[in-house]
Every structure is written in C-alpha cells, then in structure tokens.
Design a protein around this motif. Structure first.
Motif, short mmCIF file in Angstrom:
data_model
loop_
_atom_site.label_atom_id
_atom_site.label_comp_id
_atom_site.label_asym_id
_atom_site.label_seq_id
_atom_site.Cartn_x
_atom_site.Cartn_y
_atom_site.Cartn_z
N ILE A 128 26.98 -36.92 28.73
CA ILE A 128 26.42 -37.32 30.02
C ILE A 128 25.39 -38.42 29.78
N GLN B 59 19.56 -41.65 34.89
CA GLN B 59 20.23 -40.91 35.96
C GLN B 59 19.65 -41.16 37.34
N THR B 60 20.51 -41.22 38.35
CA THR B 60 20.05 -41.19 39.74
C THR B 60 19.73 -39.74 40.08
N ASP C 245 20.94 -37.93 42.57
CA ASP C 245 22.15 -37.18 42.91
C ASP C 245 22.98 -36.87 41.66
N TYR C 246 23.02 -37.80 40.73
CA TYR C 246 23.74 -37.55 39.47
C TYR C 246 23.05 -36.42 38.71
N ALA D 33 23.91 -33.12 40.20
CA ALA D 33 25.28 -32.73 39.86
C ALA D 33 25.36 -32.20 38.43
N VAL D 34 24.64 -32.83 37.52
CA VAL D 34 24.62 -32.38 36.13
C VAL D 34 24.00 -30.98 36.05
N ILE E 220 31.12 -37.25 37.88
CA ILE E 220 30.23 -36.12 38.12
C ILE E 220 29.59 -36.25 39.50
N GLY E 221 29.74 -35.20 40.30
CA GLY E 221 29.16 -35.21 41.65
C GLY E 221 30.05 -35.82 42.71
N VAL F 8 28.74 -40.39 44.41
CA VAL F 8 27.63 -40.21 43.46
C VAL F 8 27.91 -41.02 42.21
N TRP F 9 29.16 -41.00 41.76
CA TRP F 9 29.57 -41.73 40.56
C TRP F 9 29.38 -43.23 40.74
N GLN G 24 25.81 -44.19 40.76
CA GLN G 24 25.27 -44.12 39.39
C GLN G 24 25.64 -45.37 38.60
#
Length: 272
Positions: free
Chosen positions: A108, A114-115, A117-118, A121-122, A170-171, A175-176, A179
C-alpha cells in the motif's frame, strides 16, 4: 488506586549495566556522556538503571560515544528479542524530525502519500476490524504526519512504489482516481522524488519486502520495517549499509521521476 511501578526487565537491567560499565571504564560521569550525545543525564540514568528501554537512535549514539564498537547494538538486539516493543509512536516522532526519508512501498502507499479516503479504506481493510471511531482517529493521526511534506527546513523525501500498489483500487474507483491525482500533486513538490517500479522489470532488488531509511537530526540513519505482526527498527550500521545499497539499486531499476509521473497519468486515463 495507586499504580504499581513496573519492575525493570532483566534484559533492560543487563543492558543498563553494560552501558554504565563502559561509561565508567572511560572515567566518565553521566554528565560527561550527556555532553557527547543528544540525550539528558536523566534519560541516561533511567536507561542505566534498566527503567527505560532505549530506542535505536539512543543506542547508536551511546555506542558511538563510548567507542563500544557495536557491542551495545548487539546487546540491544537481545533486549528487543524477547518482547519487541511497539515502535509505531517512536517512528512517528522520528519521522517528524527526519532530515531525509527513503521509502519503498510494495503493498500500500506510505501514510505520507495517502488521501483521507484512501487511508480510511486501508484501515477498514485491517483484521481484526476497527470501529469507525478508531478509524477516524487513525486517519487524523495519519494526516497530521503529512505536515512533514511541507516542513521547513524541507526534508529530502524519496518514494519508490511498486506498480501493483498503484493498480490496487482500494476504496473503489473514485477513491483510487483521487489518490492517483494526489500522487501527481505530491510529485510536484521540490523536495519529493516519486518513482514507479514497473511489473515489467525482470530483476527487482526489493523482493525481500518494503522498508524505510530515515536520517535523524544528528545524521544517524536507521532502517524501519513494518509487517503483519508489528514493526521494528534496524539501527545496526551493517544492516543500514545493506538497506542503503538495496535502495540505491531499487531506484536505479525503477522508472525515473518524469517517466513515473507519465505512468501515473496513463493509469488515470486508462491507457495502461
């Protein structure tokens, strides 16, 4: 109710005794040692009494100051072996002060990239699962660490991302995509270098897994590795030398920064 004072572990007492003996052999007081390392006399006393488990930068600094030739580094490995501490908080503190950071990501994105939202999701992907309050607290903590990207004086930051990291949706798709757009903005920072390791590479020096090389304010470089069941530091100069060589090779095998940005742009428009 009065909290009972935790009894020092045998390993911590042994390490402290070794450190004290080496200091006294030089005829130094704790005040003398304080002048040669970036730690207070109080901190030195706690470590020597076995009341404080020393962090890697402390061990490196004291080993060098006492001319222990790696003996304290080896002793610290034994200290952490029986019950390795949780280094996440210590790492965050060191990261905030880092002069430079070299990161290799295989699963990851690193938290600095990372944002929100990302990151959510993680964190929602973790098992055992976290509740929403825990997730939000962790997200805010992660976002706070990103102040490092814009800190003055600016740290030197380098990231090598495996192609698989970028392709994980992811998400969800939105979201992707957000990101990926965020990564392109990060790549514009003058102190940040972003590279992609393409799947098409036939050789990859990073097959052993992800890691971070961090240079502290006193110009000591340490390695840091996160895994399924915890995280740990690699302060030994020999380990750091191996990781530094590995990272240099990884950088040479990855796409250069300009080609990496183009690669991310193509992912966004679906040309890959």
């Amino acid at each position: 109710m009065t909290q009972r004072k935790k009894k020092p572990s045998p390993a911590a007492r042994v390490f402290g005794a070794q450190s004290r003996m080496m200091r006294e052999r030089l005829g130094w007081t704790m005040k003398d040692l304080e002048k040669r390392v970036p730690y207070t006399e109080s901190m030195i006393a706690k470590v020597e009494r076995g009341e404080r488990v020393p962090k890697p930068p402390y061990v490196v600094a004291v080993d060098e100051a006492l001319a222990a030739q790696g003996l304290l580094l080896e002793a610290a490995k034994l200290l952490w072996e029986d019950g390795p501490p949780e280094w996440t908080q210590e790492y965050r503190e060191l990261q905030a002060q880092a002069l430079s950071l070299y990161v290799y990501c295989t699963h990851i994105l690193h938290g600095l990239l990372q944002t929100d939202d990302y990151a959510r999701a993680v964190l929602r992907s973790l098992r055992p699962s976290l509740d929403e309050e825990e997730i939000e607290t962790a997200v805010q903590t992660r976002l706070e660490t990103q102040q490092l990207l814009h800190r003055k004086p600016a740290p030197r930051l380098a990231f090598v991302l495996e192609e698989a990291v970028l392709r994980k949706v992811i998400g969800g798709a939105e979201v992707w995509k957000e990101q990926l757009r965020h990564l392109l903005k990060c790549a514009e920072l003058h102190n940040l270098q972003l590279q992609v390791m393409p799947d098409s590479r036939e050789t990859n020096a990073g097959v052993a897994g992800p890691f971070v090389l961090l240079e502290t304010p006193v110009h000591q470089t340490i390695g840091y590795v996160e895994g399924q069941q915890g995280s740990y530091f690699l302060p030994d100069p020999e380990d750091v030398s191996v990781l530094s060589h590995c990272y240099g090779t990884i950088q040479s095998q990855a796409l250069d920064p300009e080609a990496s940005v183009d690669f991310i742009k193509r992912l966004l428009v679906g040309d890959q």
